[in-house]
Design a protein around this motif. Sequence first.
Motif, short mmCIF file in Angstrom:
data_model
loop_
_atom_site.label_atom_id
_atom_site.label_comp_id
_atom_site.label_asym_id
_atom_site.label_seq_id
_atom_site.Cartn_x
_atom_site.Cartn_y
_atom_site.Cartn_z
N PRO A 162 0.83 -1.21 0.00
CA PRO A 162 0.00 0.00 0.00
C PRO A 162 0.86 1.26 0.00
O PRO A 162 1.90 1.33 0.68
CB PRO A 162 -0.80 -0.12 1.30
N GLY A 163 0.46 2.24 -0.79
CA GLY A 163 1.18 3.49 -0.87
C GLY A 163 2.29 3.51 -1.91
O GLY A 163 2.96 4.53 -2.08
N VAL A 164 2.51 2.38 -2.61
CA VAL A 164 3.56 2.28 -3.62
C VAL A 164 2.91 2.15 -4.99
O VAL A 164 1.98 1.36 -5.18
CB VAL A 164 4.48 1.08 -3.37
N THR A 165 3.40 2.93 -5.95
CA THR A 165 2.82 2.95 -7.29
C THR A 165 3.89 2.61 -8.32
O THR A 165 5.03 3.08 -8.22
CB THR A 165 2.22 4.33 -7.62
N ALA A 166 3.51 1.81 -9.31
CA ALA A 166 4.41 1.50 -10.42
C ALA A 166 4.03 2.39 -11.61
O ALA A 166 2.86 2.47 -11.98
CB ALA A 166 4.29 0.03 -10.81
N PRO A 167 4.98 3.09 -12.23
CA PRO A 167 4.65 3.98 -13.35
C PRO A 167 4.13 3.22 -14.56
O PRO A 167 3.31 3.74 -15.33
CB PRO A 167 5.98 4.67 -13.66
N SER A 168 4.60 1.96 -14.76
CA SER A 168 4.13 1.14 -15.88
C SER A 168 4.54 -0.30 -15.61
O SER A 168 5.27 -0.59 -14.66
CB SER A 168 4.73 1.62 -17.21
N SER A 215 8.52 -0.91 -15.80
CA SER A 215 9.44 -0.20 -14.92
C SER A 215 9.33 -0.73 -13.49
O SER A 215 8.23 -1.04 -13.01
CB SER A 215 9.15 1.31 -14.93
N SER A 216 10.49 -0.85 -12.83
CA SER A 216 10.51 -1.25 -11.42
C SER A 216 10.70 -0.06 -10.49
O SER A 216 10.92 -0.25 -9.29
CB SER A 216 11.64 -2.26 -11.19
N ALA A 217 10.64 1.16 -11.02
CA ALA A 217 10.84 2.37 -10.20
C ALA A 217 9.79 2.45 -9.10
O ALA A 217 8.64 2.02 -9.28
CB ALA A 217 10.78 3.61 -11.08
N LEU A 218 10.18 3.01 -7.96
CA LEU A 218 9.31 3.09 -6.79
C LEU A 218 8.81 4.52 -6.61
O LEU A 218 9.58 5.43 -6.31
CB LEU A 218 10.07 2.64 -5.54
N TYR A 219 7.51 4.71 -6.82
CA TYR A 219 6.84 5.97 -6.52
C TYR A 219 6.04 5.76 -5.25
O TYR A 219 5.01 5.07 -5.26
CB TYR A 219 5.93 6.39 -7.67
N ILE A 220 6.52 6.33 -4.14
CA ILE A 220 5.98 6.04 -2.82
C ILE A 220 5.35 7.30 -2.24
O ILE A 220 6.02 8.34 -2.11
CB ILE A 220 7.08 5.50 -1.89
#
Length: 383
Positions: free
Chosen positions: A152-158, A161-166
Amino acid sequence: MKIWRAIILSVVLAGCLYGASISGFVTDKSNGEPLPYADVYLDGEPLGSTTNDKGFYIIDGVKPGRHILVVGYLGYKEWRDTIEITSPAQKLKRNIALTPTVHIGEAIVVEARREGGEMDMLTGHNIVSQRQVQYTPQLLEPDLFRTIHLMPGVTAPSDFSSALYIWGGTPSQNLVTLDGIEVYNASHLGGMVSAFNVDAIKEANLIKGGFPAKWGGRIGSVLEIINREGDRKRIHGSGEVSLLSSKATFHGPLPGFMGSGAWLVSARRTYYDWITDLMARNIGDEDLKFPYHFTDFHTKLTRDFDNGDKIAATFYHGADVFDFVEDTDDGPDGLKFGWGNNTFAANFNHLFSPTHFGHFMAAYSEFKDYLEGYERGDVTDFF
């Protein structure tokens, strides 16, 4: 002399008023690895604690008498034993080894909310174990960052991608550490996969907010990745071939002449450059070549001492390489560039007393990139 006697008397009285203490380390009985964040408490009493990331715990303010000490950890059999405190100034040291087990529980139906408020919890703190990552369904191979995307609270851009948008922050606002060392570039293949071999990782602690001041300088989140120490009982080895890479991991106890401890070595490499090169040769089409590969290498050496002290050395190497170089009659011709991380840390845990635990670390971390041109065998370094 009167002043010194008064000081000594006040210290003794303060110790008696504060109560005795119970401390020690909690480890895995099967391999000797420390168990972080295990629950340690006295049954039926409002006294308890949790182990730190090194497996150390301490319970203060214990009154003289008999108590039942209980230790619980998910995936392990509950441990309990009767202890006796004989004096208010006693410092009892008790090391505990838990046995791995499988818990099968019944369905629980929540019918009402407990009155009296909620218990104290770590807001925004998630712990991801190696087992969770390995058993999470994924496309190419188990990946730490893609497992964290499910938190919860973590978003994947696509999906690519494994980048972490938190919590709305960008990847550049996150701090990623490996055994306490900052890793500047935490991904491979342009961000598609994380830069850490899951087989070498023990667990990862994701702190999405409210992290301590020692992690100052970042406004996003903190991801603490902890390497496995290795089995202290016997040697193990494993290997895996996936659609993305090949990897191998070996770990076991230190040789007898080095004392008690463990070692671990783990390596991973993708093989797209080898496969596409083979296809290009068989088909006769040089355009099929994809001259890229990434590698990462983990190693850790841990030495245990009888008094509870521990020394550990950790090294990590990760690299991405594009090699557009062709062999010609006049020599190599093309372009080669790459980037990667090198980290090293020496950690020392010292038990000053049953109630005082110290952790010291000397670390080095670097991010390197390079660009080289080849023309008729001559090499030009652009950086």
